[in-house]
Design a protein around this motif. Structure first.
Motif, PDB file in Angstrom:
ATOM      1  N   THR A  80       0.969  -1.200  -0.116  1.00 13.64           N
ATOM      2  CA  THR A  80       0.034   0.012  -0.026  1.00 13.64           C
ATOM      3  C   THR A  80       0.912   1.269   0.021  1.00 13.64           C
ATOM      4  OG1 THR A  80      -1.705  -1.456   1.318  1.00 13.64           O
ATOM      5  CG2 THR A  80      -1.946   1.065   1.103  1.00 13.64           C
ATOM      6  N   ALA A  81       0.586   2.118  -0.838  1.00  9.58           N
ATOM      7  CA  ALA A  81       1.495   3.143  -0.977  1.00  9.58           C
ATOM      8  C   ALA A  81       0.970   4.491  -0.365  1.00  9.58           C
ATOM      9  CB  ALA A  81       1.783   3.712  -2.558  1.00  9.58           C
ATOM     10  N   LYS A  82       1.768   5.448   0.202  1.00 11.04           N
ATOM     11  CA  LYS A  82       1.272   6.725   0.627  1.00 11.04           C
ATOM     12  C   LYS A  82       0.920   7.582  -0.489  1.00 11.04           C
ATOM     13  CE  LYS A  82       4.273   6.359   4.830  1.00 11.04           C
ATOM     14  NZ  LYS A  82       5.669   6.833   5.369  1.00 11.04           N
ATOM     15  N   ASP A  83       1.488   7.467  -1.482  1.00 13.40           N
ATOM     16  CA  ASP A  83       1.376   8.227  -2.732  1.00 13.40           C
ATOM     17  C   ASP A  83       0.636   7.429  -3.804  1.00 13.40           C
ATOM     18  OD1 ASP A  83       3.598   9.873  -1.789  1.00 13.40           O
ATOM     19  OD2 ASP A  83       4.599   8.088  -1.986  1.00 13.40           O
ATOM     20  N   ASP A 115       6.094   6.125  -1.866  1.00 14.45           N
ATOM     21  CA  ASP A 115       6.555   5.689  -0.484  1.00 14.45           C
ATOM     22  C   ASP A 115       5.643   4.827   0.031  1.00 14.45           C
ATOM     23  OD1 ASP A 115       7.820   6.165   1.978  1.00 14.45           O
ATOM     24  OD2 ASP A 115       7.073   8.086   2.329  1.00 14.45           O
ATOM     25  N   VAL A 116       5.962   3.714   0.462  1.00 14.02           N
ATOM     26  CA  VAL A 116       5.628   2.547   0.861  1.00 14.02           C
ATOM     27  C   VAL A 116       5.009   2.782   2.392  1.00 14.02           C
ATOM     28  CG1 VAL A 116       5.650   0.142   1.286  1.00 14.02           C
ATOM     29  CG2 VAL A 116       6.821   0.961  -0.561  1.00 14.02           C
ATOM     30  N   ALA A 117       3.797   2.469   2.470  1.00 13.07           N
ATOM     31  CA  ALA A 117       3.074   2.573   3.756  1.00 13.07           C
ATOM     32  C   ALA A 117       3.095   1.146   4.339  1.00 13.07           C
ATOM     33  CB  ALA A 117       1.663   3.156   3.695  1.00 13.07           C
ATOM     34  N   LYS A 118       2.786   0.396   3.725  1.00 14.47           N
ATOM     35  CA  LYS A 118       2.811  -1.508   4.347  1.00 14.47           C
ATOM     36  C   LYS A 118       2.827  -2.272   3.416  1.00 14.47           C
ATOM     37  CE  LYS A 118      -2.322  -1.948   4.385  1.00 14.47           C
ATOM     38  NZ  LYS A 118      -3.194  -2.444   5.515  1.00 14.47           N
ATOM     39  N   ALA A 119       3.202  -3.469   3.732  1.00 14.82           N
ATOM     40  CA  ALA A 119       3.339  -4.594   2.988  1.00 14.82           C
ATOM     41  C   ALA A 119       2.546  -5.765   3.352  1.00 14.82           C
ATOM     42  CB  ALA A 119       4.981  -4.776   2.609  1.00 14.82           C
ATOM     43  N   GLN A 130      10.355  -0.530   1.793  1.00 14.69           N
ATOM     44  CA  GLN A 130      10.380   1.097   1.824  1.00 14.69           C
ATOM     45  C   GLN A 130      11.573   1.932   1.229  1.00 14.69           C
ATOM     46  OE1 GLN A 130       9.509   1.541   5.940  1.00 14.69           O
ATOM     47  NE2 GLN A 130       7.544   2.058   5.562  1.00 14.69           N
ATOM     48  N   LYS A 131      12.929   1.403   1.658  1.00 16.20           N
ATOM     49  CA  LYS A 131      13.932   1.606   0.999  1.00 16.20           C
ATOM     50  C   LYS A 131      14.408   1.604  -0.260  1.00 16.20           C
ATOM     51  CE  LYS A 131      19.055   2.198   1.836  1.00 16.20           C
ATOM     52  NZ  LYS A 131      20.437   1.289   1.702  1.00 16.20           N
ATOM     53  N   LEU A 132      14.044   0.542  -0.764  1.00 14.50           N
ATOM     54  CA  LEU A 132      14.228  -0.143  -2.221  1.00 14.50           C
ATOM     55  C   LEU A 132      13.245   0.740  -3.115  1.00 14.50           C
ATOM     56  CD1 LEU A 132      14.841  -3.525  -3.398  1.00 14.50           C
ATOM     57  CD2 LEU A 132      13.041  -2.122  -4.419  1.00 14.50           C
ATOM     58  N   VAL A 133      11.911   0.629  -2.836  1.00 15.08           N
ATOM     59  CA  VAL A 133      10.974   1.434  -3.537  1.00 15.08           C
ATOM     60  C   VAL A 133      11.224   2.877  -3.674  1.00 15.08           C
ATOM     61  CG1 VAL A 133       8.605   1.923  -3.864  1.00 15.08           C
ATOM     62  CG2 VAL A 133       9.148  -0.497  -3.314  1.00 15.08           C
ATOM     63  N   TYR A 134      11.423   3.719  -2.383  1.00 18.09           N
ATOM     64  CA  TYR A 134      11.825   4.757  -2.519  1.00 18.09           C
ATOM     65  C   TYR A 134      13.035   5.519  -3.454  1.00 18.09           C
ATOM     66  CZ  TYR A 134      11.720   9.708  -0.402  1.00 18.09           C
ATOM     67  OH  TYR A 134      11.733  11.088  -0.302  1.00 18.09           O
ATOM     68  N   GLU A 135      13.903   4.768  -3.034  1.00 17.49           N
ATOM     69  CA  GLU A 135      15.258   5.032  -3.916  1.00 17.49           C
ATOM     70  C   GLU A 135      15.031   4.843  -5.378  1.00 17.49           C
ATOM     71  OE1 GLU A 135      18.506   4.132  -0.535  1.00 17.49           O
ATOM     72  OE2 GLU A 135      18.202   2.790  -2.088  1.00 17.49           O
ATOM     73  N   ARG A 136      14.509   3.551  -5.846  1.00 19.64           N
ATOM     74  CA  ARG A 136      14.570   3.323  -7.240  1.00 19.64           C
ATOM     75  C   ARG A 136      13.159   4.066  -7.934  1.00 19.64           C
ATOM     76  NH1 ARG A 136      15.808  -3.048  -7.909  1.00 19.64           N
ATOM     77  NH2 ARG A 136      17.965  -3.240  -6.334  1.00 19.64           N
ATOM     78  N   SER A 149      -7.313  -4.452  -5.722  1.00 21.11           N
ATOM     79  CA  SER A 149      -7.583  -4.124  -4.192  1.00 21.11           C
ATOM     80  C   SER A 149      -7.355  -2.677  -3.692  1.00 21.11           C
ATOM     81  CB  SER A 149      -6.680  -5.034  -3.345  1.00 21.11           C
ATOM     82  OG  SER A 149      -5.527  -5.138  -3.640  1.00 21.11           O
ATOM     83  N   GLY A 150      -6.496  -2.224  -4.813  1.00 25.84           N
ATOM     84  CA  GLY A 150      -5.849  -0.861  -4.568  1.00 25.84           C
ATOM     85  C   GLY A 150      -4.519  -0.993  -4.093  1.00 25.84           C
ATOM     86  N   GLU A 151      -3.945  -2.142  -3.950  1.00 24.59           N
ATOM     87  CA  GLU A 151      -2.681  -2.392  -3.446  1.00 24.59           C
ATOM     88  C   GLU A 151      -1.965  -2.248  -4.939  1.00 24.59           C
ATOM     89  OE1 GLU A 151      -1.626  -4.982   0.273  1.00 24.59           O
ATOM     90  OE2 GLU A 151      -2.752  -6.172  -1.274  1.00 24.59           O
ATOM     91  N   TYR A 152      -0.442  -2.634  -4.788  1.00 22.30           N
ATOM     92  CA  TYR A 152       0.451  -2.369  -5.927  1.00 22.30           C
ATOM     93  C   TYR A 152       1.329  -3.826  -5.648  1.00 22.30           C
ATOM     94  CZ  TYR A 152      -0.799   2.295  -6.849  1.00 22.30           C
ATOM     95  OH  TYR A 152      -1.610   3.648  -7.127  1.00 22.30           O
ATOM     96  N   ARG A 153       1.291  -4.376  -6.901  1.00 29.28           N
ATOM     97  CA  ARG A 153       2.449  -5.431  -6.707  1.00 29.28           C
ATOM     98  C   ARG A 153       3.855  -4.991  -7.440  1.00 29.28           C
ATOM     99  NH1 ARG A 153       1.421 -11.272  -7.614  1.00 29.28           N
ATOM    100  NH2 ARG A 153       0.345 -10.870  -5.617  1.00 29.28           N
ATOM    101  N   ILE A 154       4.846  -5.031  -6.375  1.00 28.44           N
ATOM    102  CA  ILE A 154       6.257  -4.691  -6.997  1.00 28.44           C
ATOM    103  C   ILE A 154       7.048  -5.899  -7.245  1.00 28.44           C
ATOM    104  CG2 ILE A 154       5.910  -2.523  -5.695  1.00 28.44           C
ATOM    105  CD1 ILE A 154       8.399  -4.328  -4.083  1.00 28.44           C
ATOM    106  N   VAL A 155       7.742  -5.660  -8.059  1.00 27.96           N
ATOM    107  CA  VAL A 155       8.990  -6.622  -8.325  1.00 27.96           C
ATOM    108  C   VAL A 155      10.304  -5.735  -8.528  1.00 27.96           C
ATOM    109  CG1 VAL A 155       8.370  -6.793 -10.684  1.00 27.96           C
ATOM    110  CG2 VAL A 155       9.597  -8.711  -9.811  1.00 27.96           C
ATOM    111  N   ALA A 156      11.443  -6.174  -8.072  1.00 29.22           N
ATOM    112  CA  ALA A 156      12.670  -5.668  -8.287  1.00 29.22           C
ATOM    113  C   ALA A 156      13.786  -6.506  -8.152  1.00 29.22           C
ATOM    114  CB  ALA A 156      12.833  -4.532  -7.302  1.00 29.22           C
ATOM    115  N   ASN A 157      15.060  -6.416  -8.611  1.00 26.28           N
ATOM    116  CA  ASN A 157      15.869  -7.320  -8.668  1.00 26.28           C
ATOM    117  C   ASN A 157      16.771  -6.731  -7.320  1.00 26.28           C
ATOM    118  OD1 ASN A 157      16.605  -4.789  -9.950  1.00 26.28           O
ATOM    119  ND2 ASN A 157      18.884  -5.721 -10.613  1.00 26.28           N
ATOM    120  N   LEU A 158      17.305  -7.698  -6.592  1.00 26.75           N
ATOM    121  CA  LEU A 158      18.000  -7.386  -5.345  1.00 26.75           C
ATOM    122  C   LEU A 158      19.561  -7.020  -5.922  1.00 26.75           C
ATOM    123  CD1 LEU A 158      16.388  -9.610  -2.678  1.00 26.75           C
ATOM    124  CD2 LEU A 158      16.208  -7.164  -2.998  1.00 26.75           C
TER     125      LEU A 158
END
Length: 182
Positions: free
Chosen positions: A53-56, A115-119, A103-109, A80-89
């Motif tokens: 769930t994103a703050k934005d 900005d992630v509120a919850k997962a 939160q850090k990964l999504v915000y930076e990338r 549902s209003g959520e977002y599915r994220i996929v990212a390489n580590l």
């Protein structure tokens, strides 16, 4: 062929089938039980998936992709209003990822656009590039991730699985209608 299916409640159902299609995923039990050849390589790249769930607010209809020197981030809107994220580590991670990691990964990338509120769900997985030796063994067919797996970059995993099923479906329909030989 007689097939036995063990249900999650422990009960077993037996039935007879002319054809069986194993589309039971990358860790296919059917493929393992039949000792089907599944060759390829394990790729050292690890990815993370999460429903957030994103703050934005991002688009609720469009997929957003972010490419940066830090890596890839794709954001898929869910009903549902959520977002599915996929990212390489950037490096292999042992153990589970935390909300703070996401939160850090999504915000930076996302260049600070998201900005992630919850997962509600987080998972990591390793990439493999493998294919089954033969998609047919008598009256048993393999489809989707049971037959081939590859990197999720490009989003073709689910699409190729559906193409396998569609391709097999119309061919079996012709056989059933006696318009084609097995």
């Amino acid at each position: 062929q007689t097939v036995s299916v063990k249900r999650t409640d422990g009960s077993i159902n037996n039935f007879t089938a002319k054809w069986i299609v194993a589309c039971d995923g990358s860790h296919s039990t059917v493929r393992q039980l039949t000792h089907a050849e599944f060759t390829g390589e394990d790729i050292s790249q690890q990815f993370i998936l999460a429903d957030i769930t994103a703050k934005d607010t991002l688009s609720t209809t469009d997929i957003c992709s972010f490419f940066s020197s830090l890596g890839l981030l794709a954001v898929f809107p869910l009903p549902s209003g959520e977002y599915r994220i996929v990212a390489n580590l950037p490096e292999k991670k042992t153990g589970t990822s935390s909300l703070e990691d996401i939160q850090k990964l999504v915000y930076e990338r996302s260049s600070k656009q998201l900005d992630v509120a919850k997962a509600s769900w987080i998972s990591t997985f390793l990439i493999h590039s493998k294919i089954i030796g033969n998609m047919r063994a008598n009256n048993l067919f393999f489809a989707g991730d049971a037959a081939h797996i590859h990197s999720p970059v490009g989003g073709q995993g689910m699409n190729t699985g559906m193409q396998d099923a569609y391709n097999l479906g119309w061919k079996l329909a012709l056989v059933i209608q006696k318009k084609a030989k097995e």
